[in-house]
Design a protein around this motif. Structure first.
Motif, PDB file in Angstrom:
ATOM      1  N   GLY A  17       0.822  -1.205   0.000  1.00 27.53           N
ATOM      2  CA  GLY A  17       0.000   0.000   0.000  1.00 27.53           C
ATOM      3  C   GLY A  17       0.848   1.242   0.000  1.00 27.53           C
ATOM      4  N   PRO A  18       0.250   2.383  -0.421  1.00 26.06           N
ATOM      5  CA  PRO A  18       1.043   3.584  -0.675  1.00 26.06           C
ATOM      6  C   PRO A  18       1.462   4.369   0.574  1.00 26.06           C
ATOM      7  N   TRP A  19       0.741   4.219   1.697  1.00 25.16           N
ATOM      8  CA  TRP A  19       1.077   5.042   2.867  1.00 25.16           C
ATOM      9  C   TRP A  19       2.373   4.545   3.512  1.00 25.16           C
ATOM     10  N   PRO A  20       3.224   5.439   4.040  1.00 24.80           N
ATOM     11  CA  PRO A  20       4.475   4.993   4.674  1.00 24.80           C
ATOM     12  C   PRO A  20       4.191   3.917   5.727  1.00 24.80           C
ATOM     13  N   SER A  21       4.984   2.849   5.697  1.00 27.63           N
ATOM     14  CA  SER A  21       4.719   1.701   6.570  1.00 27.63           C
ATOM     15  C   SER A  21       5.626   1.711   7.795  1.00 27.63           C
ATOM     16  N   PHE A  22       5.012   1.698   8.964  1.00 25.33           N
ATOM     17  CA  PHE A  22       5.810   1.598  10.198  1.00 25.33           C
ATOM     18  C   PHE A  22       6.490   0.233  10.292  1.00 25.33           C
ATOM     19  N   VAL A  23       5.869  -0.788   9.675  1.00 26.51           N
ATOM     20  CA  VAL A  23       6.454  -2.131   9.741  1.00 26.51           C
ATOM     21  C   VAL A  23       7.786  -2.170   8.979  1.00 26.51           C
TER      22      VAL A  23
ATOM     23  N   ASP B  50       7.581  39.405   2.837  1.00 27.69           N
ATOM     24  CA  ASP B  50       8.203  38.071   2.773  1.00 27.69           C
ATOM     25  C   ASP B  50       7.134  37.009   2.519  1.00 27.69           C
ATOM     26  N   GLN B  51       7.543  35.971   1.849  1.00 29.68           N
ATOM     27  CA  GLN B  51       6.626  34.868   1.583  1.00 29.68           C
ATOM     28  C   GLN B  51       7.282  33.565   2.003  1.00 29.68           C
ATOM     29  N   VAL B  52       6.432  32.617   2.407  1.00 33.55           N
ATOM     30  CA  VAL B  52       6.969  31.294   2.709  1.00 33.55           C
ATOM     31  C   VAL B  52       5.979  30.241   2.212  1.00 33.55           C
ATOM     32  N   TRP B  53       6.532  29.206   1.609  1.00 40.09           N
ATOM     33  CA  TRP B  53       5.727  28.074   1.156  1.00 40.09           C
ATOM     34  C   TRP B  53       5.998  26.901   2.099  1.00 40.09           C
ATOM     35  N   SER B  54       4.948  26.337   2.647  1.00 43.79           N
ATOM     36  CA  SER B  54       5.104  25.180   3.532  1.00 43.79           C
ATOM     37  C   SER B  54       4.587  23.951   2.801  1.00 43.79           C
ATOM     38  N   VAL B  55       5.451  22.975   2.656  1.00 48.24           N
ATOM     39  CA  VAL B  55       5.064  21.731   1.989  1.00 48.24           C
ATOM     40  C   VAL B  55       4.828  20.670   3.063  1.00 48.24           C
ATOM     41  N   ARG B  56       3.617  20.121   3.060  1.00 48.83           N
ATOM     42  CA  ARG B  56       3.211  19.183   4.113  1.00 48.83           C
ATOM     43  C   ARG B  56       3.200  17.758   3.566  1.00 48.83           C
ATOM     44  N   ALA B  57       3.789  16.854   4.333  1.00 49.11           N
ATOM     45  CA  ALA B  57       3.823  15.451   3.904  1.00 49.11           C
ATOM     46  C   ALA B  57       3.421  14.537   5.045  1.00 49.11           C
ATOM     47  N   GLY B  58       2.835  13.402   4.679  1.00 51.11           N
ATOM     48  CA  GLY B  58       2.419  12.422   5.675  1.00 51.11           C
ATOM     49  C   GLY B  58       3.585  11.553   6.109  1.00 51.11           C
ATOM     50  N   THR B  59       3.565  11.129   7.366  1.00 47.34           N
ATOM     51  CA  THR B  59       4.561  10.183   7.879  1.00 47.34           C
ATOM     52  C   THR B  59       3.831   9.036   8.561  1.00 47.34           C
ATOM     53  N   GLN B  60       4.597   8.021   8.951  1.00 47.52           N
ATOM     54  CA  GLN B  60       4.002   6.891   9.660  1.00 47.52           C
ATOM     55  C   GLN B  60       3.978   7.126  11.163  1.00 47.52           C
ATOM     56  N   ARG B  61       4.325   8.290  11.636  1.00 49.30           N
ATOM     57  CA  ARG B  61       4.375   8.675  13.039  1.00 49.30           C
ATOM     58  C   ARG B  61       5.392   7.882  13.834  1.00 49.30           C
ATOM     59  N   GLN B  62       5.256   6.538  13.894  1.00 45.95           N
ATOM     60  CA  GLN B  62       6.261   5.718  14.595  1.00 45.95           C
ATOM     61  C   GLN B  62       7.408   5.536  13.615  1.00 45.95           C
ATOM     62  N   ASN B 111      10.749   9.593  -2.040  1.00 48.70           N
ATOM     63  CA  ASN B 111      11.116   8.851  -0.838  1.00 48.70           C
ATOM     64  C   ASN B 111       9.912   8.241  -0.114  1.00 48.70           C
ATOM     65  N   GLY B 112       8.752   8.330  -0.753  1.00 49.89           N
ATOM     66  CA  GLY B 112       7.588   7.632  -0.201  1.00 49.89           C
ATOM     67  C   GLY B 112       6.757   8.428   0.777  1.00 49.89           C
ATOM     68  N   PHE B 113       7.002   9.748   0.867  1.00 48.38           N
ATOM     69  CA  PHE B 113       6.206  10.575   1.770  1.00 48.38           C
ATOM     70  C   PHE B 113       5.163  11.349   0.954  1.00 48.38           C
ATOM     71  N   MET B 149      -5.235   4.713   5.877  1.00 44.45           N
ATOM     72  CA  MET B 149      -4.549   5.701   5.031  1.00 44.45           C
ATOM     73  C   MET B 149      -4.223   5.125   3.648  1.00 44.45           C
ATOM     74  N   ASP B 150      -3.953   3.820   3.574  1.00 45.76           N
ATOM     75  CA  ASP B 150      -3.777   3.195   2.261  1.00 45.76           C
ATOM     76  C   ASP B 150      -5.064   3.330   1.448  1.00 45.76           C
ATOM     77  N   ALA B 151      -6.187   3.039   2.108  1.00 49.24           N
ATOM     78  CA  ALA B 151      -7.475   3.064   1.399  1.00 49.24           C
ATOM     79  C   ALA B 151      -7.876   4.486   1.019  1.00 49.24           C
ATOM     80  N   LEU B 152      -7.470   5.446   1.824  1.00 49.92           N
ATOM     81  CA  LEU B 152      -7.933   6.825   1.614  1.00 49.92           C
ATOM     82  C   LEU B 152      -6.802   7.741   1.151  1.00 49.92           C
ATOM     83  N   TYR B 153      -5.772   7.139   0.590  1.00 50.61           N
ATOM     84  CA  TYR B 153      -4.573   7.850   0.132  1.00 50.61           C
ATOM     85  C   TYR B 153      -4.941   9.017  -0.788  1.00 50.61           C
ATOM     86  N   HIS B 154      -5.856   8.761  -1.714  1.00 53.13           N
ATOM     87  CA  HIS B 154      -6.274   9.794  -2.659  1.00 53.13           C
ATOM     88  C   HIS B 154      -6.830  11.009  -1.931  1.00 53.13           C
ATOM     89  N   GLU B 155      -7.560  10.754  -0.844  1.00 56.30           N
ATOM     90  CA  GLU B 155      -8.199  11.863  -0.125  1.00 56.30           C
ATOM     91  C   GLU B 155      -7.199  12.670   0.692  1.00 56.30           C
TER      92      GLU B 155
END
Lengths: 435, 357
Positions: A17-23, B50-62, B111-113, B149-155
């Motif tokens: 799956g596309p989301w970053p994997s903690f595993v 001044d201007q700033v662009w913030s680029v937001r990316a998802g992580t796996q938290r752990q 890099n997958g983010f 998040m895999d299922a709702l990646y598009h959203e």
């Protein structure tokens, strides 16, 4: 090279799956660490049996009574030995982040170096209370890791019946809707309670959260015992050039459907430019923004509740006023024991500009925690205590005057003794006269 | 051999300023407005120009240290070595030069983010520890979140929702994940199974008795040992007794189910903040991908996306269409268990002739 991996058929399915994997991250760490090989085996066992197998205990660092979350394995063989022996201990260190969760990479890399050396190499950014969670450490290494983290200038967060780690929004650092210096309030308030963070001795946990406006990005009203929410007293500021630009792009339908009709207190009206009220017509509480050369959006700031919606939609054209400060709500918490509670408004407005203003906030926090420590039952949150003793008793206890902003509506039943009514009216009138 | 013990330096919360991106530090408290040039990018303009662009990316938290170092490498290359994190574990890179935005996005994606999570998108799920580390979890958090998040990646990557959509998960009824437009929370369905041999040694019994919201726990003697017993007619299986008394095992592989709650809202925007409401329960704890949970969450999101008007959060949408139509549109059954009988519940009953036909 670490020892061979345990089979992890369940966890393996969380690598696709596309989301970053903690595993995938855990497996990367397991290449070099027997510790993580067994953590993966431990977690796979939970996935297979659908139960958790960590128990608490007592692990700490010298001088502190909290901040380490101890975990010992409960997966034992018939002889009572740990099945995943390299992961028999899996403690977490809670570390307080800078306000706004800003970092430079040198700091993050240093955390990584320390945690590769002494811990599992797994770091959660961040926990639900806002901690940097250094996850996975043996009892023996807790002190070593802590010493190095502390040398960097970072301190431990709260756990147990203590003041907890706090969170503040990005706020003034990057947001035009910020109504006070959230980072300063966060640091000042929390650092006034270090003893209550590090040596848990309160009836139960106490959380502060700091949001710069009513959008409450830190979820402070619901998730903290004391929520500091930015607001303002004067008129919404407007910018005609940006108002016209917004209207040219979005048009009348969006203005009516998305802005005017969504105002919760009907404070917005569309007016012909010639009919707009304002300072010139003796209506100082009216602000307005031009939409084009003939039409304006008029805001009655006496009706506005500072909900932020119109400002969110028309950022730049509309902005919070200049007479800024904060509202304080007390008593938010989640389900257990009596059900979810939102905080209650107890200070409708206080300035938060000067050092003295900030000192008053710290004083209010101290008074509140003193009252909580004295009056709450064991394991009772502030909101539950207020529910038990009544808001008026709480306010009298911390020395705040009542205000009609504190209620949605007055009492709906006659079950109250009112024989002190005349005295109370006289007291209020005397106070008004003296003001 | 005894070593000299190092005393902690009780330094508290560090000052944020040294960690802030230079453009943020320079313009602190002086921002004028922002817009969103594309999903995942915020563009802030200061009164200084001044201007700033913030680029937001998802992580796996752990995150493992390799992942964090990779994120740092990207920050060193593009963002002057500074980052920040959002409350929902997204990472943000600030750049003062617009030309860096596209290459930065490309580097993150390579890099997958995933870049996204801004405005009217679905942001990362606020989540808890679960089986990985918690001492009382009914389920895992990271796994449920990964599968959603895999299922709702598009959203996450697109801004196609009526308004922002926040999700949370919680592995017990303490609800550490917090209020959300949609929340997934463990709902136990059987009273705790008590190991009577252990209670007296492990639990402070008066404390446990006091924790019960419905006063269902009382002291008892079993096999000559002091222990606790539960009045199973009163018990509503909340699990509050389990943390202070682990021998009162509440977690059960079959009978600990997942419930879905909707309409929680922390913002004061438009209506006041709202506490979420339970709309489904009894979903199996089906690791490792929780397909039944994903189906219900997906159906709710689909109905919301199709029917809510611009700027309506989940709670605003339901306020407009009413609960009967919410259940109709999502296909969820409205059962007797969803009619509240806890304290204050009368205010949740319809005391009017207001009916939508």
């Amino acid at each position: 090279m670490a020892k061979p991996m345990h089979p992890t058929p369940n966890l393996d399915q969380l690598e696709s799956g596309p989301w970053p994997s903690f595993v995938t991250g855990l497996k990367r760490l397991a290449k070099d660490k027997d510790y993580m090989v067994d953590v993966l085996g431990h977690l796979e066992h939970s996935y297979q049996t659908r139960k958790g197998y960590w128990k608490g205990g007592t692990v700490g660092v010298i001088g502190y009574g909290g901040g380490v979350i101890p975990r010992f394995t409960e997966i034992k063989n018939e002889k009572g030995e740990a099945v995943f022996k390299d992961a028999a201990e899996f403690h977490t260190l809670r570390i307080m982040p800078p306000p706004g969760m800003h970092y430079d990479t040198a700091t993050l890399r240093k955390f990584c170096d320390i945690w590769d050396k002494h811990g599992s190499g797994l770091i959660a950014l961040h926990g639900q209370s806002g901690d940097i969670m250094m996850q996975g450490c043996t009892t023996e290494n807790v002190q070593k890791a802590w010493d190095e983290i502390n040398e960097m200038g970072f301190d431990m967060g709260g756990a147990g019946p203590a003041v907890r780690t706090s969170m503040s929004c990005v706020g003034a650092a990057r947001c035009e809707q910020s109504c006070y210096d959230e980072a300063k309030a966060h640091k000042n308030v929390i650092n006034a309670f270090l003893d209550d963070i590090h040596r848990p001795a309160l009836p139960y946990k106490f959380k502060f959260k700091f949001s710069g406006c009513g959008n409450d990005c830190m979820n402070a009203i619901h998730r903290s015992d004391m929520a500091v929410i930015g607001t303002w007293r004067d008129n919404i500021r407007t910018d005609a050039e940006m108002g016209k630009k917004w209207f040219a792009k979005h048009g009348m339908n969006e203005l009516v459907n998305d802005v005017v009709s969504r105002c919760p207190t009907k404070a917005l009206q569309i007016k012909d430019a010639k009919d707009v009220r304002g300072v010139a017509t003796g209506d100082a509480h009216i602000s307005s923004v031009a939409l084009n050369d003939s039409q304006c959006l008029e805001i009655d700031n006496k009706d506005c509740v500072r909900c932020m919606h119109c400002i969110n939609v028309m950022t730049g054209a509309l902005a919070p006023g200049k007479d800024k400060g904060a509202s304080i709500l007390i008593g938010g918490k989640s389900h257990l024991k009596i059900g979810s509670l939102m905080g209650t408004m107890v200070v409708p407005f206080m300035k938060l500009e000067t050092d003295e203003d900030h000192e008053k906030l710290v004083e209010l926090a101290k008074t509140t925690i003193d009252f909580f420590a004295e009056n709450a039952l064991e394991h009772e949150r502030t909101g539950e205590m207020i529910e038990r003793i009544g808001l008026v008793n709480f306010l009298e206890g911390i020395g705040l005057d009542i205000d009609a902003n504190m209620v949605t509506q007055p009492r709906m039943n006659p079950y109250v003794r009112t024989d002190g009514w005349d005295d109370e009216v006289a007291r209020i009138n005397a106070k008004k006269a003296a003001a | 051999m005894a070593q000299a013990q190092r005393r902690a330096v009780e330094c508290g919360v560090p000052d944020a300023a040294p960690f802030m991106h230079p453009t943020l530090l320079k313009n602190k408290g002086n921002w004028k407005y922002h817009d969103r040039p594309r999903p995942g990018v915020l563009h802030h303009v200061a009164h200084s120009g001044d201007q700033v662009w913030s680029v937001r990316a998802g992580t796996q938290r752990q995150m493992d240290t390799y992942t964090i170092r990779t994120l740092c490498d990207i920050a060193d290359k593009f963002a002057e070595g500074h980052v920040r994190f959002t409350i929902r574990s997204n990472i943000e890179y600030m750049v003062a030069d617009q030309k860096k935005v596209d290459p930065l996005i490309a580097e993150l994606e390579r890099n997958g983010f995933p870049v996204g999570g801004t405005g009217n998108s679905m942001s990362m799920v606020a989540h808890t520890q679960g089986w990985l580390h918690c001492d009382i979890p009914g389920t895992d958090a990271s796994g449920v979140v990964k599968s959603m998040m895999d299922a709702l990646y598009h959203e996450f990557k697109n801004e196609e929702m009526p308004n922002r959509l926040h999700l949370s998960t919680s592995c017990c009824e303490i609800n550490c994940g917090g209020q959300a437009d949609i929340a997934v929370i463990i709902q136990h369905t059987k009273p705790p199974k008590i190991n009577h041999d252990m209670v007296a040694n492990v639990c402070e019994r008066p404390t446990v008795v006091a924790r019960c919201p419905v006063a269902a726990i009382r002291p008892a003697m079993v096999n000559g040992k002091p222990t606790l017993e539960v009045d199973e007619k009163k018990c509503m299986c909340c699990g509050a007794c389990y943390p202070p008394c682990p021998p009162m095992q509440i977690n059960d592989p079959e009978n600990s189910k997942l419930a879905i709650w909707v309409g929680g809202k922390n913002a004061n925007a438009r209506g006041k903040p709202q506490i979420m409401k339970m709309v489904a329960s009894g979903l199996p704890n089906n690791a490792p991908r929780w397909p039944e949970v994903n189906k219900v969450v997906g159906d709710i999101i689909k109905a919301y996306k199709a029917d809510a008007r611009p700027w309506e959060r989940m709670a605003d949408w339901i306020d407009r269409i009413g609960w009967p139509r919410f259940f109709e549109k999502t296909g969820l059954p409205f059962t007797k268990y969803l009619i509240d009988d806890w304290r204050g519940s009368r205010s949740s009953l319809n005391a009017s002739a207001h009916i939508r036909f």
